[in-house]
Write an enzyme that holds these catalytic residues in place. Structure first.
Site, PDB file in Angstrom:
ATOM      1  N   LYS A   9       0.873  -1.195   0.000  1.00  0.00           N
ATOM      2  CA  LYS A   9       0.000   0.000   0.000  1.00  0.00           C
ATOM      3  C   LYS A   9       0.895   1.226   0.000  1.00  0.00           C
ATOM      4  CE  LYS A   9      -4.549   0.716   0.255  1.00  0.00           C
ATOM      5  NZ  LYS A   9      -5.647  -0.176  -0.189  1.00  0.00           N
TER       6      LYS A   9
ATOM      7  N   ASP B  88      -7.374   4.271  -4.393  1.00  0.00           N
ATOM      8  CA  ASP B  88      -7.914   4.170  -3.036  1.00  0.00           C
ATOM      9  C   ASP B  88      -8.505   5.555  -2.755  1.00  0.00           C
ATOM     10  OD1 ASP B  88      -7.685   2.095  -0.571  1.00  0.00           O
ATOM     11  OD2 ASP B  88      -7.609   4.146   0.219  1.00  0.00           O
TER      12      ASP B  88
HETATM   13  N1  LIG Z   1     -10.982   2.036  -4.560  1.00  0.00           N
HETATM   14  C1  LIG Z   1     -10.827   0.735  -4.360  1.00  0.00           C
HETATM   15  O1  LIG Z   1     -10.519  -0.037  -5.293  1.00  0.00           O
HETATM   16  C2  LIG Z   1     -11.010   0.181  -2.986  1.00  0.00           C
HETATM   17  C3  LIG Z   1     -11.235   1.006  -1.884  1.00  0.00           C
HETATM   18  N2  LIG Z   1     -11.415   0.450  -0.650  1.00  0.00           N
HETATM   19  C4  LIG Z   1     -11.677   1.278   0.527  1.00  0.00           C
HETATM   20  O2  LIG Z   1     -12.991   1.831   0.394  1.00  0.00           O
HETATM   21  C5  LIG Z   1     -13.063   3.083   1.080  1.00  0.00           C
HETATM   22  C6  LIG Z   1     -13.507   4.174   0.096  1.00  0.00           C
HETATM   23  O3  LIG Z   1     -12.561   4.230  -0.935  1.00  0.00           O
HETATM   24  P1  LIG Z   1     -12.925   4.868  -2.378  1.00  0.00           P
HETATM   25  O4  LIG Z   1     -14.374   4.805  -2.610  1.00  0.00           O
HETATM   26  O5  LIG Z   1     -11.993   4.266  -3.370  1.00  0.00           O
HETATM   27  O6  LIG Z   1     -12.473   6.384  -2.147  1.00  0.00           O
HETATM   28  P2  LIG Z   1     -13.077   7.732  -2.755  1.00  0.00           P
HETATM   29  O7  LIG Z   1     -12.047   8.772  -2.537  1.00  0.00           O
HETATM   30  O8  LIG Z   1     -13.606   7.498  -4.130  1.00  0.00           O
HETATM   31  O9  LIG Z   1     -14.337   8.013  -1.804  1.00  0.00           O
HETATM   32  C7  LIG Z   1     -14.143   8.080  -0.411  1.00  0.00           C
HETATM   33  C8  LIG Z   1     -15.478   8.495   0.184  1.00  0.00           C
HETATM   34  O10 LIG Z   1     -15.382   8.419   1.606  1.00  0.00           O
HETATM   35  C9  LIG Z   1     -15.484   9.727   2.140  1.00  0.00           C
HETATM   36  N3  LIG Z   1     -14.493   9.908   3.200  1.00  0.00           N
HETATM   37  C10 LIG Z   1     -13.143   9.840   3.060  1.00  0.00           C
HETATM   38  N4  LIG Z   1     -12.553  10.096   4.240  1.00  0.00           N
HETATM   39  C11 LIG Z   1     -13.556  10.317   5.126  1.00  0.00           C
HETATM   40  C12 LIG Z   1     -13.592  10.633   6.509  1.00  0.00           C
HETATM   41  N5  LIG Z   1     -12.470  10.764   7.216  1.00  0.00           N
HETATM   42  N6  LIG Z   1     -14.804  10.814   7.080  1.00  0.00           N
HETATM   43  C13 LIG Z   1     -15.946  10.685   6.364  1.00  0.00           C
HETATM   44  N7  LIG Z   1     -15.977  10.381   5.042  1.00  0.00           N
HETATM   45  C14 LIG Z   1     -14.789  10.203   4.456  1.00  0.00           C
HETATM   46  C15 LIG Z   1     -15.199  10.683   0.992  1.00  0.00           C
HETATM   47  O11 LIG Z   1     -15.802  11.928   1.245  1.00  0.00           O
HETATM   48  P3  LIG Z   1     -15.038  13.276   0.727  1.00  0.00           P
HETATM   49  O12 LIG Z   1     -15.266  13.318  -0.745  1.00  0.00           O
HETATM   50  O13 LIG Z   1     -15.703  14.378   1.473  1.00  0.00           O
HETATM   51  O14 LIG Z   1     -13.600  13.116   1.108  1.00  0.00           O
HETATM   52  C16 LIG Z   1     -15.826   9.929  -0.174  1.00  0.00           C
HETATM   53  O15 LIG Z   1     -17.214  10.091  -0.211  1.00  0.00           O
HETATM   54  C17 LIG Z   1     -11.668   3.299   1.681  1.00  0.00           C
HETATM   55  O16 LIG Z   1     -11.620   2.766   2.982  1.00  0.00           O
HETATM   56  C18 LIG Z   1     -10.770   2.458   0.766  1.00  0.00           C
HETATM   57  O17 LIG Z   1      -9.563   2.105   1.422  1.00  0.00           O
HETATM   58  C19 LIG Z   1     -11.392  -0.918  -0.449  1.00  0.00           C
HETATM   59  C20 LIG Z   1     -11.175  -1.755  -1.512  1.00  0.00           C
HETATM   60  C21 LIG Z   1     -10.938  -1.275  -2.835  1.00  0.00           C
HETATM   61  N1  LIG Z   2      -7.613   0.144  -2.670  1.00  0.00           N
HETATM   62  C1  LIG Z   2      -7.719  -1.082  -2.901  1.00  0.00           C
HETATM   63  C2  LIG Z   2      -7.583  -1.631  -4.313  1.00  0.00           C
HETATM   64  C3  LIG Z   2      -6.157  -2.033  -4.514  1.00  0.00           C
HETATM   65  C4  LIG Z   2      -5.856  -2.503  -5.938  1.00  0.00           C
HETATM   66  O1  LIG Z   2      -6.750  -2.509  -6.808  1.00  0.00           O
HETATM   67  O2  LIG Z   2      -4.679  -2.856  -6.153  1.00  0.00           O
HETATM   68  C5  LIG Z   2      -7.903  -2.024  -1.765  1.00  0.00           C
HETATM   69  O3  LIG Z   2      -7.981  -3.260  -1.978  1.00  0.00           O
HETATM   70  O4  LIG Z   2      -7.984  -1.530  -0.609  1.00  0.00           O
END
Ligand SMILES: NC(=O)C1=CN([C@@H]2O[C@H](COP(=O)(O)OP(=O)(O)OC[C@H]3O[C@@H](n4cnc5c(N)ncnc54)[C@H](OP(=O)(O)O)[C@@H]3O)[C@@H](O)[C@H]2O)C=CC1
Ligand SMILES: N=C(CCC(=O)O)C(=O)O
Length: 448
Positions: A125, A165
């Site tokens: 990561k 992420d």
């Molecule tokens: N993208 C991926 O492939 C994957 C992501 N994840 C996990 O999923 C979660 C969301 O990721 P992802 O959708 O990609 O990220 P994005 O940046 O696309 O979206 C994140 C969302 O969460 C909100 N957010 C972020 N930080 C906070 C906080 N401290 N308090 C409240 N809301 C918050 C953001 O709001 P704002 O816009 O206001 O910041 C936004 O709506 C994370 O935990 C990530 O690690 C897990 C697996 C895969």
């Molecule tokens: N942010 C991700 C996706 C990582 C990836 O697609 O390599 C996760 O698994 O938390």
């Protein structure tokens, strides 16, 4: 004191300034206690002491020039945690809260998540304390090019493959990929989440959210029901939340909440996903703008989403430690059937235990959100073959992978008698199933 407890005690002492990493390690190591009773050879090989220490931790300066001509400085990270079963694989988080402890928690989770996908990918990561919110495209490009100017020497298609992420989406991946290509003079699948015209995979954008719902569907199936007619609460309004909402709605559910870091929306008529996509994916706006599209909806500043609504299914898709003990008590009191984590570690240890002990069927993110990284690995496979599969082909592979993750987690839980609140302990099952493949590889590869 057991072997796992002894290692955990030392880990807490050595990493005292990294609470999120300690939290992630506590959950995993506690789950593994019965494994070490059955496999004393692991203790003899100091397997746990090795797996909790990253193979490599890289930190670096990221200078860039903003639109006012002022030089800005951020800190970059890449933690290459474990490569026993494949090249390091994991996202890049761009958020002001990023520090080494956050990246280590995410990287540690990634080891076992990637193992659960059944695909050949290790755990890593990275990211930075750079905040892309409110920055111009030019400023984001300047940061991404500077970030990659440092990171490129440590990554590669067969070494370490970063992805998206929080804060890292298609725009950021594009700028980073362009810089990597210039510096390395190589066109390779070094990042995933790429654009569809330059090596990206169909269904990758949807994968984490779709995969979460596919996994939750298996949970509901074991409870003798499905998503049709269910009321669902989702937190977040980013990549994971949007496509979890899309798949849940396709399966007949009524999603009534989304949120961002300023507040949350409740729309009892059902979330208008097209509006959320326009606000978040097109205009990069705030979720409170939802009321401009749906004036009958409600917007509330701040946290509190989980205590505000009565739902059958809760899908936390925002960030770590967003679902606390009082939220868990509210979900139990409101009769929530399942909680499936879309975010990484959104539920505190205390809240997780309360939900499980009170009969809520609970899925840890390392299992239920693994669809994103699994589809990233499928993107790597397509890049290696210089082929592109159809959306339906990728989506079917993703669905089958999520079913396999669920079944393997249940099987591991049953093998080690891990039940809680009258249900299969999917936290223990996922940790055990994910660990065993990595442990087998590490034992075979000697002291390294
Ligand atoms: N993208 C991926 O492939 C994957 C992501 N994840 C996990 O999923 C979660 C969301 O990721 P992802 O959708 O990609 O990220 P994005 O940046 O696309 O979206 C994140 C969302 O969460 C909100 N957010 C972020 N930080 C906070 C906080 N401290 N308090 C409240 N809301 C918050 C953001 O709001 P704002 O816009 O206001 O910041 C936004 O709506 C994370 O935990 C990530 O690690 C897990 C697996 C895969
Ligand atoms: N942010 C991700 C996706 C990582 C990836 O697609 O390599 C996760 O698994 O938390």
């Amino acid at each position: 004191m057991s072997y796992a407890q002894d290692v955990l005690a030392k880990l807490k002492e050595k990493n005292a300034s990294e609470p999120e990493f300690i939290q992630a390690a506590t959950e995993v190591l506690t789950s593994l206690e019965p494994v070490f009773e059955k496999h004393p050879e692991f203790e003899k090989a100091s397997l746990l002491e090795r797996i909790v220490e990253p193979e490599r931790q890289i930190m670096f300066r990221v200078p860039w020039v903003d639109d006012n001509g002022k030089v800005q400085v951020n800190r970059g990270f890449r933690v290459q945690f474990n490569s026993a079963i494949g090249p390091y694989k994991g996202g890049l988080r761009l958020h002001p809260s990023v520090n080494l402890g956050i990246i280590k928690f995410l990287g540690f989770e990634q080891i076992f998540k990637n193992s659960l996908t059944t695909l050949p990918i290790g755990g890593g990561k990275g990211g930075s304390d750079f905040d892309p919110k409110g920055k111009s495209d030019r400023e984001v490009m300047a940061f991404c090019q500077s970030f990659m100017t440092e990171l490129f020497r440590h990554i590669g298609a067969d070494t370490d493959v970063p992805a998206g992420d929080i804060g890292t989406g298609a725009r950021e991946i594009g700028f980073m990929f362009g810089q990597y290509k210039r510096l390395k003079d190589v066109y390779e699948g070094v990042l995933t989440g790429k654009g569809l015209t330059w090596g990206g995979s169909l269904a990758r954008t949807q994968a984490t959210g779709y995969g979460l719902v596919y996994y939750a569907q298996e949970m509901l199936k074991d409870l003798g029901t499905d998503f049709n007619g269910k009321t669902v609460a989702i937190s977040g309004a980013g990549n994971v939340a949007i496509y979890a909402c899309e798949k849940a709605q396709q399966l007949g559910a009524k999603v009534i909440t989304v949120s961002d870091s300023n507040g949350y929306v409740v729309d009892e008529e059902g979330i208008d996903l097209a509006a959320v996509k326009e606000i978040k994916e097109v205009k990069r706006g705030r979720i409170k703008d939802y009321l401009n599209y749906r004036p009958n909806a409600k917007y509330v500043e701040g946290a509190g989403l989980w205590q505000a609504v009565k739902v059958d299914v809760a899908l936390p898709c925002a960030t770590q430690n967003e679902l606390l003990i009082d939220d868990a008590k509210a979900l139990v009191a409101n009769g929530t059937m399942i909680v499936a984590e879309g975010a990484n570690m959104p539920t505190t240890l205390e809240a997780t235990q309360y939900l499980q002990e009170n009969g809520v069927y609970f899925a840890p993110g390392k299992a239920s959100n693994a669809g994103g990284v699994a589809t990233s690995a499928l993107e790597m496979s397509q890049n290696s073959q210089r082929l592109s599969w159809t959306f339906e082909e990728v989506d079917e592979k993703l669905h089958n992978i999520m079913i396999t993750i669920y079944k393997n987690s249940v099987a591991a839980a049953k093998e080690y008698n891990c039940e809680i609140g009258g249900k299969t302990n999917l936290v223990a099952g996922a940790n055990i199933a994910g660990f065993m493949k990595v442990a087998d590889a590490m034992m075979a590869q000697g002291v390294c």
